[in-house]
Write a protein that holds these residues in place. Structure first.
Motif, PDB file in Angstrom:
ATOM      1  N   TRP A  42     -42.964  27.823 -77.909  1.00  0.00           N
ATOM      2  CA  TRP A  42     -43.967  27.275 -78.820  1.00  0.00           C
ATOM      3  C   TRP A  42     -45.247  28.091 -78.716  1.00  0.00           C
ATOM      4  O   TRP A  42     -45.475  28.776 -77.719  1.00  0.00           O
ATOM      5  N   GLY A  43     -46.072  28.002 -79.731  1.00  0.00           N
ATOM      6  CA  GLY A  43     -47.342  28.709 -79.720  1.00  0.00           C
ATOM      7  C   GLY A  43     -48.341  28.046 -80.651  1.00  0.00           C
ATOM      8  O   GLY A  43     -48.014  27.124 -81.390  1.00  0.00           O
ATOM      9  N   GLU A  44     -49.568  28.537 -80.584  1.00  0.00           N
ATOM     10  CA  GLU A  44     -50.627  28.021 -81.453  1.00  0.00           C
ATOM     11  C   GLU A  44     -50.778  28.937 -82.654  1.00  0.00           C
ATOM     12  O   GLU A  44     -50.769  30.170 -82.505  1.00  0.00           O
ATOM     13  N   PRO A  45     -50.907  28.386 -83.857  1.00  0.00           N
ATOM     14  CA  PRO A  45     -51.056  29.235 -85.041  1.00  0.00           C
ATOM     15  C   PRO A  45     -52.286  30.132 -84.937  1.00  0.00           C
ATOM     16  O   PRO A  45     -53.348  29.714 -84.475  1.00  0.00           O
ATOM     17  N   VAL A  46     -52.128  31.371 -85.341  1.00  0.00           N
ATOM     18  CA  VAL A  46     -53.235  32.331 -85.349  1.00  0.00           C
ATOM     19  C   VAL A  46     -53.892  32.271 -86.716  1.00  0.00           C
ATOM     20  O   VAL A  46     -53.223  32.492 -87.723  1.00  0.00           O
ATOM     21  N   ARG A  88     -42.079  25.316 -88.697  1.00  0.00           N
ATOM     22  CA  ARG A  88     -42.539  24.192 -89.522  1.00  0.00           C
ATOM     23  C   ARG A  88     -43.095  23.063 -88.653  1.00  0.00           C
ATOM     24  O   ARG A  88     -44.066  22.405 -89.030  1.00  0.00           O
ATOM     25  N   LEU A  89     -42.500  22.843 -87.488  1.00  0.00           N
ATOM     26  CA  LEU A  89     -43.012  21.811 -86.583  1.00  0.00           C
ATOM     27  C   LEU A  89     -44.431  22.122 -86.135  1.00  0.00           C
ATOM     28  O   LEU A  89     -45.314  21.255 -86.158  1.00  0.00           O
ATOM     29  N   ILE A  90     -44.663  23.358 -85.715  1.00  0.00           N
ATOM     30  CA  ILE A  90     -46.002  23.730 -85.247  1.00  0.00           C
ATOM     31  C   ILE A  90     -47.021  23.545 -86.357  1.00  0.00           C
ATOM     32  O   ILE A  90     -48.090  22.951 -86.149  1.00  0.00           O
ATOM     33  N   LEU A  91     -46.718  24.040 -87.552  1.00  0.00           N
ATOM     34  CA  LEU A  91     -47.663  23.935 -88.666  1.00  0.00           C
ATOM     35  C   LEU A  91     -47.879  22.485 -89.072  1.00  0.00           C
ATOM     36  O   LEU A  91     -49.009  22.082 -89.400  1.00  0.00           O
ATOM     37  N   GLY A  92     -46.800  21.705 -89.062  1.00  0.00           N
ATOM     38  CA  GLY A  92     -46.939  20.300 -89.441  1.00  0.00           C
ATOM     39  C   GLY A  92     -47.762  19.509 -88.443  1.00  0.00           C
ATOM     40  O   GLY A  92     -48.662  18.746 -88.820  1.00  0.00           O
ATOM     41  N   PHE A  93     -47.473  19.688 -87.159  1.00  0.00           N
ATOM     42  CA  PHE A  93     -48.241  18.964 -86.139  1.00  0.00           C
ATOM     43  C   PHE A  93     -49.682  19.457 -86.078  1.00  0.00           C
ATOM     44  O   PHE A  93     -50.588  18.689 -85.727  1.00  0.00           O
ATOM     45  N   GLU A  94     -49.911  20.723 -86.400  1.00  0.00           N
ATOM     46  CA  GLU A  94     -51.283  21.222 -86.419  1.00  0.00           C
ATOM     47  C   GLU A  94     -52.100  20.481 -87.477  1.00  0.00           C
ATOM     48  O   GLU A  94     -53.256  20.098 -87.237  1.00  0.00           O
ATOM     49  N   GLN A  95     -51.516  20.273 -88.650  1.00  0.00           N
ATOM     50  CA  GLN A  95     -52.221  19.545 -89.706  1.00  0.00           C
ATOM     51  C   GLN A  95     -52.495  18.097 -89.294  1.00  0.00           C
ATOM     52  O   GLN A  95     -53.588  17.569 -89.520  1.00  0.00           O
ATOM     53  N   LEU A  96     -51.491  17.451 -88.697  1.00  0.00           N
ATOM     54  CA  LEU A  96     -51.684  16.073 -88.258  1.00  0.00           C
ATOM     55  C   LEU A  96     -52.751  15.989 -87.168  1.00  0.00           C
ATOM     56  O   LEU A  96     -53.590  15.087 -87.167  1.00  0.00           O
ATOM     57  N   HIS A  97     -52.722  16.944 -86.244  1.00  0.00           N
ATOM     58  CA  HIS A  97     -53.662  16.934 -85.120  1.00  0.00           C
ATOM     59  C   HIS A  97     -55.087  17.190 -85.601  1.00  0.00           C
ATOM     60  O   HIS A  97     -56.046  16.578 -85.101  1.00  0.00           O
ATOM     61  N   GLU A 154     -45.162  27.522-100.060  1.00  0.00           N
ATOM     62  CA  GLU A 154     -44.818  28.567 -99.114  1.00  0.00           C
ATOM     63  C   GLU A 154     -43.318  28.557 -98.826  1.00  0.00           C
ATOM     64  O   GLU A 154     -42.746  27.535 -98.455  1.00  0.00           O
ATOM     65  N   SER A 155     -42.677  29.705 -98.989  1.00  0.00           N
ATOM     66  CA  SER A 155     -41.244  29.796 -98.758  1.00  0.00           C
ATOM     67  C   SER A 155     -40.958  29.852 -97.259  1.00  0.00           C
ATOM     68  O   SER A 155     -41.844  30.113 -96.435  1.00  0.00           O
ATOM     69  N   ALA A 156     -39.679  29.637 -96.923  1.00  0.00           N
ATOM     70  CA  ALA A 156     -39.282  29.683 -95.521  1.00  0.00           C
ATOM     71  C   ALA A 156     -39.496  31.077 -94.946  1.00  0.00           C
ATOM     72  O   ALA A 156     -39.941  31.226 -93.800  1.00  0.00           O
ATOM     73  N   ASP A 157     -39.200  32.116 -95.725  1.00  0.00           N
ATOM     74  CA  ASP A 157     -39.387  33.484 -95.240  1.00  0.00           C
ATOM     75  C   ASP A 157     -40.859  33.781 -94.980  1.00  0.00           C
ATOM     76  O   ASP A 157     -41.212  34.429 -93.991  1.00  0.00           O
ATOM     77  N   GLU A 158     -41.720  33.315 -95.887  1.00  0.00           N
ATOM     78  CA  GLU A 158     -43.155  33.517 -95.682  1.00  0.00           C
ATOM     79  C   GLU A 158     -43.656  32.783 -94.443  1.00  0.00           C
ATOM     80  O   GLU A 158     -44.488  33.305 -93.687  1.00  0.00           O
ATOM     81  N   MET A 159     -43.120  31.595 -94.214  1.00  0.00           N
ATOM     82  CA  MET A 159     -43.532  30.815 -93.049  1.00  0.00           C
ATOM     83  C   MET A 159     -43.122  31.522 -91.756  1.00  0.00           C
ATOM     84  O   MET A 159     -43.855  31.512 -90.759  1.00  0.00           O
ATOM     85  N   LEU A 160     -41.950  32.151 -91.776  1.00  0.00           N
ATOM     86  CA  LEU A 160     -41.459  32.846 -90.583  1.00  0.00           C
ATOM     87  C   LEU A 160     -42.286  34.082 -90.241  1.00  0.00           C
ATOM     88  O   LEU A 160     -42.217  34.581 -89.113  1.00  0.00           O
ATOM     89  N   GLN A 161     -43.054  34.587 -91.210  1.00  0.00           N
ATOM     90  CA  GLN A 161     -43.888  35.761 -90.949  1.00  0.00           C
ATOM     91  C   GLN A 161     -45.245  35.398 -90.364  1.00  0.00           C
ATOM     92  O   GLN A 161     -46.001  36.286 -89.967  1.00  0.00           O
ATOM     93  N   ARG A 162     -45.537  34.124 -90.300  1.00  0.00           N
ATOM     94  CA  ARG A 162     -46.789  33.699 -89.671  1.00  0.00           C
ATOM     95  C   ARG A 162     -46.767  34.060 -88.188  1.00  0.00           C
ATOM     96  O   ARG A 162     -45.708  34.119 -87.562  1.00  0.00           O
ATOM     97  N   ARG A 163     -47.963  34.237 -87.624  1.00  0.00           N
ATOM     98  CA  ARG A 163     -48.053  34.630 -86.215  1.00  0.00           C
ATOM     99  C   ARG A 163     -48.604  33.486 -85.366  1.00  0.00           C
ATOM    100  O   ARG A 163     -49.444  32.692 -85.829  1.00  0.00           O
ATOM    101  N   PHE A 164     -48.108  33.440 -84.132  1.00  0.00           N
ATOM    102  CA  PHE A 164     -48.462  32.362 -83.219  1.00  0.00           C
ATOM    103  C   PHE A 164     -48.858  32.950 -81.865  1.00  0.00           C
ATOM    104  O   PHE A 164     -48.287  33.951 -81.415  1.00  0.00           O
ATOM    105  N   ARG A 165     -49.821  32.325 -81.254  1.00  0.00           N
ATOM    106  CA  ARG A 165     -50.338  32.778 -79.961  1.00  0.00           C
ATOM    107  C   ARG A 165     -49.560  32.105 -78.841  1.00  0.00           C
ATOM    108  O   ARG A 165     -49.546  30.875 -78.731  1.00  0.00           O
ATOM    109  N   VAL A 166     -48.911  32.915 -78.001  1.00  0.00           N
ATOM    110  CA  VAL A 166     -48.167  32.392 -76.854  1.00  0.00           C
ATOM    111  C   VAL A 166     -48.722  33.038 -75.592  1.00  0.00           C
ATOM    112  O   VAL A 166     -49.301  34.124 -75.635  1.00  0.00           O
ATOM    113  N   LEU A 167     -48.543  32.350 -74.467  1.00  0.00           N
ATOM    114  CA  LEU A 167     -48.999  32.868 -73.179  1.00  0.00           C
ATOM    115  C   LEU A 167     -47.797  33.297 -72.347  1.00  0.00           C
ATOM    116  O   LEU A 167     -46.807  32.566 -72.248  1.00  0.00           O
TER     117      LEU A 167
END
Length: 580
Positions: free
Chosen positions: A576-580, A466-475, A531-544
């Motif tokens: 942490w990662g970037e939303p895909v 939720r932090l990544i998605l929230g900060f992505e919207q703000l950014h 969006e439910s918490a379970d659905e949010m957890l299925q999102r994918r993020f790009r990590v290095l």
């Protein structure tokens, strides 16, 4: 009426343990270590805050020495702990055995003496009576009105609410009166501490005045709490001996100061280009010092700087670190930072601007003068005689005190560039120009994680997602007024307020409840509610991968967990990662 004014006198509401009939005779096993840890964190918070002001903002300490200010903060922390304990423990107008055991731990922390039996109850009545006339705000006021301490408010609120919860739920239950008391404390903190800080709204002169008044108020309160029971002399002697030992601790030598400042700079999130520029400058100054020691001619370099960047990108923090770097290099004797803006330099009437500017410069001698929104000194296309007078006075002092003063002008990038272009006198004196870029989404998340780590909060995969998605919207929707680090701090402070409200009625209290954030504690208006918490957890993020730098996709449910890189088989934590 405030909750304090509704309390009865200590003697009428304190009952002896023999008259108690409810629940267990000792705190829950998890409460005692958490209680001890919270007491220590409170002392550390007030102590480090006192040392910061004493070392870096001595101009705020009027009518006392820096050492006395540190002692004052130590006494304030004692009064705050007693205030919170007595207010919560007496919510039902009687003390439970479990809460009485916490009182033993409290007094052992405050005065290094373990009290039991009649001595304990006598001391409780004594200190309860002494703090009754103190308001909660008077004990936390330095963190509200001394601008440099504003970034510690979240830690302060965390400590107070943890302490209150541990006292209220020490016996494994929470009564309606205790729950009401917890909510009242939370409401008081929100009302008094959740404000726009002075240093973020540009009113530096107002901040200084408020800070000085806060010191005066705190000095009055800090002299009110005394240990006057039959064990009082022993208690006070133990406390004084501890303070004497602390005061005798030596100051670090220049090499230590330099190493500490560089380590602090390196620990900052992001700012890679800024760190590189400062490292280059530091190496150059070291070289010049070695050449001078060898009898070789040294190259003179102007140390005045321009910091260009949006709010919350760490400009003030970096300026403070630079002061300590210059102190460690022997360039500045004190290395302290004095913050100001147009209101602190420009007066309202003819003949007052130059003396006002000189007064601020005098405070910054042997340190760093940080001028926020410096472009406001000279308005575009206007006949601003007062602004020009302040600027000319500043330029003269920069020349007269060139070996004892470093000036940093800061502000938004474009206005700062225009200021330098139209003022050749400034452009020639400010050769060091540092660009502070906005933080990335991952940087914002890392700053939030540091705040959590400092205050012992845990981040679950759901919270990280939720932090990544929230900060992505703000950014994505940011403009030049985007708060960057300040936006993170506001998010963090909001999260701990919602956590405090969420656990107020929950018993038994556990370490997990006190330290684990929930996705519902994070309020991001831009995120969809569907969006439910379970659905949010299925999102994918790009990590290095930190080993081979190859990107990988990780589901939200694995954020903060140990994963393995498919390319090099290296195992690492996908923080942490970037939303895909």
């Amino acid at each position: 009426q405030t909750p304090d004014s509704r309390l009865q006198t200590p003697d009428s509401r304190l009952q002896t343990p023999d008259s108690l009939t409810r629940m267990s005779s000792s705190p829950q096993s998890s409460s005692v270590p958490a209680f001890r840890a919270t007491l220590s964190e409170c002392r550390q918070l007030y102590g480090s805050a006192g040392r910061e002001i004493a070392d870096q903002f001595p101009e705020l300490i009027l009518g006392g020495s820096p050492r006395e200010f540190v002692e004052m903060m130590e006494e304030l922390h004692k009064a705050l702990l007693v205030k919170i304990y007595t207010r919560v423990a007496q919510a039902d107008r009687r003390l439970l055995p479990a809460q009485l055991e916490l009182a033993t731990i409290l007094f052992e922390h405050l005065w290094q003496e373990r009290l039991e039996g009649d001595k304990l109850t006598t001391m409780l009545r004594s200190v309860s009576h002494q703090v009754e006339g103190m308001t909660l705000y008077s004990l936390v006021r330095p963190f509200d009105q001394i601008a440099p301490l504003r970034n510690r408010v979240a830690s302060l609120v965390t400590i107070i609410m943890r302490l209150a919860n541990l006292v209220a739920k020490a016996d494994g239950t929470v009564t309606p009166n205790e729950a009401s008391c917890l909510r009242a404390i939370q409401n008081e903190l929100e009302t008094n501490l959740v404000r726009i800080p002075f240093d973020e709204s540009g009113h530096h002169e107002e901040a200084r005045n408020a800070g000085v008044e806060a010191v005066r108020s705190a000095r009055r309160e800090s002299t009110s709490l005394k240990a006057d029971s039959s064990a009082g002399e022993t208690l006070q002697a133990g406390s004084q001996s501890q303070q004497t030992a602390q005061q005798q601790a030596g100051q670090p030598d220049p090499a230590q100061l330099l190493a500490q400042a560089k380590a602090q700079l390196e620990s900052l999130i992001g700012l890679s280009s800024v760190k590189k520029e400062i490292d280059t400058l530091t190496n150059f100054l070291k070289l010049q010092r070695h050449r001078a020691q060898a009898g070789l001619p040294a190259t003179k370099l102007s140390l005045h700087m321009v910091f260009a960047g949006n709010p919350g990108t760490g400009k003030t923090t970096v300026a403070r670190i630079i002061g300590q770097i210059f102190r460690g290099l022997g360039i500045l004797e004190k290395g302290h930072l004095v913050e100001t803006d147009r209101s602190g330099l420009v007066a309202e009437y003819v003949g007052q601007t130059s003396p006002k500017t000189n007064k601020i410069v005098d405070q910054a001698i042997d340190g760093v003068l940080f001028i926020d929104e410096a472009y406001s000194l000279v308005g575009e296309g206007s006949e601003d005689a007062f602004g020009r007078e302040a600027l000319q006075t500043l330029l003269k002092r920069m020349e007269d005190d060139r070996d004892r003063l470093v000036v940093v002008m800061a502000g938004y990038p474009q206005p700062m560039e225009r200021l330098l272009q139209v003022n050749p006198g400034l452009s020639s004196r400010f050769n060091n120009r540092l660009q502070f870029e906005d933080y990335s989404v991952v940087d914002l998340c890392r700053i939030f994680e540091i705040m959590c780590r400092q205050n012992h909060y845990e981040l679950t995969p759901a919270v990280r997602t939720r932090l990544i998605l929230g900060f992505e919207q703000l950014h994505a929707s940011r403009d030049e007024r985007f708060g960057n680090g300040r936006a993170v701090r506001n998010t963090f402070e909001g999260a701990i307020r919602r956590l405090a409200n969420r656990v107020a009625d929950i018993v038994p209290i556990t370490t997990e409840l006190l330290t684990r954030l929930d996705p519902s504690d994070l309020d991001f208006e831009a995120l969809p509610d569907g969006e439910s918490a379970d659905e949010m957890l299925q999102r994918r993020f790009r990590v290095l991968c930190p080993s081979c730098s190859q990107p990988a996709r990780v589901r939200g449910e694995y954020l903060g967990c140990r994963v393995q890189c498919n390319a090099c088989q290296h195992a690492f934590v996908a923080e942490w990662g970037e939303p895909v």
